[in-house]
Structures are given as structure tokens and as C-alpha cells.
Design a protein around this motif. Structure first.
Motif, mmCIF file in Angstrom:
data_model
loop_
_atom_site.group_PDB
_atom_site.id
_atom_site.type_symbol
_atom_site.label_atom_id
_atom_site.label_comp_id
_atom_site.label_asym_id
_atom_site.label_seq_id
_atom_site.Cartn_x
_atom_site.Cartn_y
_atom_site.Cartn_z
ATOM 1 N N MET A 1 0.840 -1.193 0.000
ATOM 2 C CA MET A 1 0.000 0.000 0.000
ATOM 3 C C MET A 1 0.877 1.245 0.000
ATOM 4 O O MET A 1 1.759 1.390 0.832
ATOM 5 C CB MET A 1 -0.904 0.015 1.240
ATOM 6 N N ASP A 2 0.623 2.140 -0.937
ATOM 7 C CA ASP A 2 1.351 3.400 -0.997
ATOM 8 C C ASP A 2 0.770 4.345 0.053
ATOM 9 O O ASP A 2 -0.422 4.672 0.022
ATOM 10 C CB ASP A 2 1.219 4.004 -2.393
ATOM 11 N N LEU A 3 1.609 4.815 0.968
ATOM 12 C CA LEU A 3 1.162 5.726 2.020
ATOM 13 C C LEU A 3 1.330 7.198 1.624
ATOM 14 O O LEU A 3 1.006 8.084 2.424
ATOM 15 C CB LEU A 3 1.922 5.449 3.313
ATOM 16 N N PHE A 4 1.834 7.447 0.429
ATOM 17 C CA PHE A 4 1.978 8.813 -0.094
ATOM 18 C C PHE A 4 2.810 9.698 0.838
ATOM 19 O O PHE A 4 2.468 10.849 1.100
ATOM 20 C CB PHE A 4 0.599 9.436 -0.333
ATOM 21 N N LEU A 5 3.915 9.152 1.323
ATOM 22 C CA LEU A 5 4.798 9.894 2.212
ATOM 23 C C LEU A 5 6.125 10.272 1.559
ATOM 24 O O LEU A 5 6.969 10.894 2.206
ATOM 25 C CB LEU A 5 5.076 9.068 3.481
ATOM 26 N N GLU B 1 9.961 4.784 3.839
ATOM 27 C CA GLU B 1 8.830 5.109 2.967
ATOM 28 C C GLU B 1 9.154 6.238 1.997
ATOM 29 O O GLU B 1 8.306 6.659 1.221
ATOM 30 C CB GLU B 1 7.613 5.496 3.810
ATOM 31 N N GLY B 2 10.384 6.763 2.090
ATOM 32 C CA GLY B 2 10.796 7.824 1.179
ATOM 33 C C GLY B 2 10.588 9.220 1.703
ATOM 34 O O GLY B 2 10.775 10.202 0.965
ATOM 35 N N LEU C 1 2.049 1.867 12.987
ATOM 36 C CA LEU C 1 0.797 2.591 13.223
ATOM 37 C C LEU C 1 1.001 4.089 13.050
ATOM 38 O O LEU C 1 0.135 4.780 12.490
ATOM 39 C CB LEU C 1 0.261 2.276 14.617
ATOM 40 N N ALA C 2 2.134 4.599 13.516
ATOM 41 C CA ALA C 2 2.423 6.025 13.339
ATOM 42 C C ALA C 2 2.469 6.396 11.855
ATOM 43 O O ALA C 2 1.979 7.464 11.464
ATOM 44 C CB ALA C 2 3.748 6.383 14.018
ATOM 45 N N LEU C 3 3.056 5.533 11.035
ATOM 46 C CA LEU C 3 3.088 5.768 9.590
ATOM 47 C C LEU C 3 1.682 5.944 9.032
ATOM 48 O O LEU C 3 1.396 6.891 8.289
ATOM 49 C CB LEU C 3 3.749 4.582 8.874
ATOM 50 N N PHE C 4 0.804 5.024 9.385
ATOM 51 C CA PHE C 4 -0.566 5.091 8.857
ATOM 52 C C PHE C 4 -1.280 6.341 9.343
ATOM 53 O O PHE C 4 -1.916 7.057 8.551
ATOM 54 C CB PHE C 4 -1.345 3.849 9.265
ATOM 55 N N LEU C 5 -1.199 6.629 10.642
ATOM 56 C CA LEU C 5 -1.904 7.789 11.185
ATOM 57 C C LEU C 5 -1.424 9.088 10.567
ATOM 58 O O LEU C 5 -2.203 10.029 10.388
ATOM 59 C CB LEU C 5 -1.736 7.837 12.704
#
Length: 264
Positions: free
Chosen positions: A1-5, A30-31, A237-241
Motif C-alpha cells: 500500500m502506498d502511504l503517499f509519504l 517510505e521515502g 501505526l504512526a506511519l498510517f496515522l
């Protein structure tokens, strides 16, 4: 899933060790462009080496975030050097634990100075930068607080009070700033495998007369999942939030305690 970060600027307060370092590594992987903040130049250098050995790059900044002026100066320096800040992950500071029989009013002030103030000072500075951005963009805060802010623990009363205050202020600010596209969420880890937890277990073992192994086994047995969290799990979880994938999630308080305190 791309988190667009990718290429987002993420500030990790307390990013030189423990959960904060795990978050810094996860965002960098995540870049994202990651700035880590710590009081200790030595810890910053060590964290930078650890990241570089993993093929990751972070930008170290030193400052005592318990001091409001230093927190503001650090955030100003990060923005001046790297541009608009998109994400703040607060993981700096920890309150000492004291048996209730030894607890004094001064310990409460120490707990707020050690835990509450660094979060509030850094968050205040970052919110000002968010509001000053010319173009709307990703603007998110993830406050990594602790289950002690939701569950009363006799050996953690002063620190738990500071944590509870952080939870309340996070939710209040999330309500206040939601209309401007700023999201603020809270993660409450339980026992997590970090150097700080190791030190806590050693103190608990010393007080109880148990061996460290016995204390560890007893604590893990009290958790339905039978183990402590890994720092990387909190970071996930921090990444997703923080990501646009959680664009409608704000004011949330998520306990990560392996099911130890359902409903807390």
C-alpha cells in the motif's frame, strides 16, 4: 500500500532511540525526508549511523524540547533548512517512576517537565508552521504517549497524570484545528521492547527481589498476546496515522497494549 509519504518532511522528536528511532527509520524507508531531534549530540550521531547502516538517511538536530524557546528554535531551523513540515511525531521525554510511598508534589512537576512540556512545546511550534504554510498540504501530528494515561498504575501516578494531560490536549487541539486540515492522533503503547523498558524492568526486579528474567516473564504473562510490543509495530501505526491514508482520522486515541486493558 502506498502511504503517499515520499518526500514529505517528517520531524521525529525523540528520534534518537527507542520508538522514536523506529519511527524515523520507518518514515525514511517510505521515502520521507526525516529530521530527528534529541538533546544528546552523541545519541543523534549514533542514531544517524544506525540509519545509514540500514541504507536510510536522517537529518539530526539537537535541542532540549522541554525548553519552549529551544523547541521553537529547533523547529525554525528544520523548516529553514528543509522547507515546510508535513508531519510531527512526538516521542521525546519520559517521566520517572516512583513508588507511591515516596511520591512528593515535586515529582508531579518533574513528570510534567519531562513528558508533558516537550510534547506541548514542540507541537506548539509545529502547529504555528502548519498554519503559516501558503499551500494546504499534509499536516499531521502523532503523539506517542503511553497506556499509563488511560490506566492508573500505582508506580506511575505522576507520569500517568502527564500522559493523561497529553491525551486531553491532543483531542482538544484536534477539534480546534480540524477545520484547517490539521490532524492530531495519539498512540498509547503498553510495554514495548526498548532500552527504556529494559531499565524499568530492572528497577521492578530490584524492588521485588525477583530476577530480571522472572520479572519479564511475569509481565509478559499478564498480556493476552503473551509478549511486549516491538518498537517497529508502534512505528507502523504512526506511519498510517500520519499518512493521507488516514485522512479522516483525527482526535483518535489508540491503545497498543496487546489487549491488556480492553475498553481503557
Amino acid at each position: 500500500m502506498d502511504l503517499f509519504l515520499q518526500q514529505r518532511l517528517v520531524v521525529v522528536a525523540g528520534g534518537s532511540s527507542g520508538i522514536g528511532l523506529a519511527c524515523a527509520q520507518a518514515f525514511a524507508a517510505e521515502g520521507a525526508r526525516v529530521a530527528i531531534v534529541s538533546r544528546s549530540h552523541q545519541r543523534l550521531e549514533q542514531a544517524q549511523r544506525v540509519c545509514e547502516e540500514a541504507g536510510l538517511h536522517v537529518h539530526p538536530f539537537a535541542g532540549d524540547l522541554s525548553d519552549a524557546d529551544q523547541a521553537q528554535a529547533v523547529i525554525d531551523a528544520i523548516s529553514a533548512r528543509h522547507g515546510a513540515i508535513n508531519v510531527l511525531v512526538n516521542s521525546a521525554g519520559a517521566a520517572a517512576r516512583h513508588p507511591v510511598s515516596q511520591l512528593t508534589p515535586a515529582h508531579y512537576l518533574e513528570a510534567f517537565s519531562a513528558k508533558f512540556c516537550p510534547y506541548i512545546n514542540t507541537q506548539h511550534a509545529v502547529l504555528a508552521h502548519f498554519l503559516g504554510q501558503a499551500q494546504p498540504s499534509l499536516r499531521a501530528v502523532v503523539n506517542i504517549v503511553g497506556i499509563g494515561g488511560r490506566v492508573a498504575m500505582p508506580e506511575h501516578v505522576a507520569g500517568g497524570a502527564a500522559n493523561a494531560a497529553l491525551i486531553l490536549t491532543s483531542q482538544g487541539l484536534a477539534q480546534a484545528y480540524g477545520c484547517q486540515g490539521i490532524r492530531i492522533n495519539v498512540i498509547n503503547p503498553g510495554f514495548t521492547l526498548t532500552p527504556r523498558t529494559q531499565a524499568t524492568l530492572e528497577r521492578m526486579a530490584q524492588r521485588s527481589g525477583e530476577s530480571l528474567e522472572q520479572t519479564l516473564a511475569r509481565q509478559q504473562a499478564s498480556i493476552p498476546m503473551g509478549r511486549f510490543a516491538r518498537a517497529g509495530e508502534v512505528a507502523d501505526l504512526a506511519l498510517f496515522l500520519a499518512s493521507p491514508r488516514a485522512s479522516y482520522l483525527s482526535g483518535a486515541v489508540i491503545n497498543m497494549d496487546g489487549g491488556a486493558y480492553p475498553g481503557a
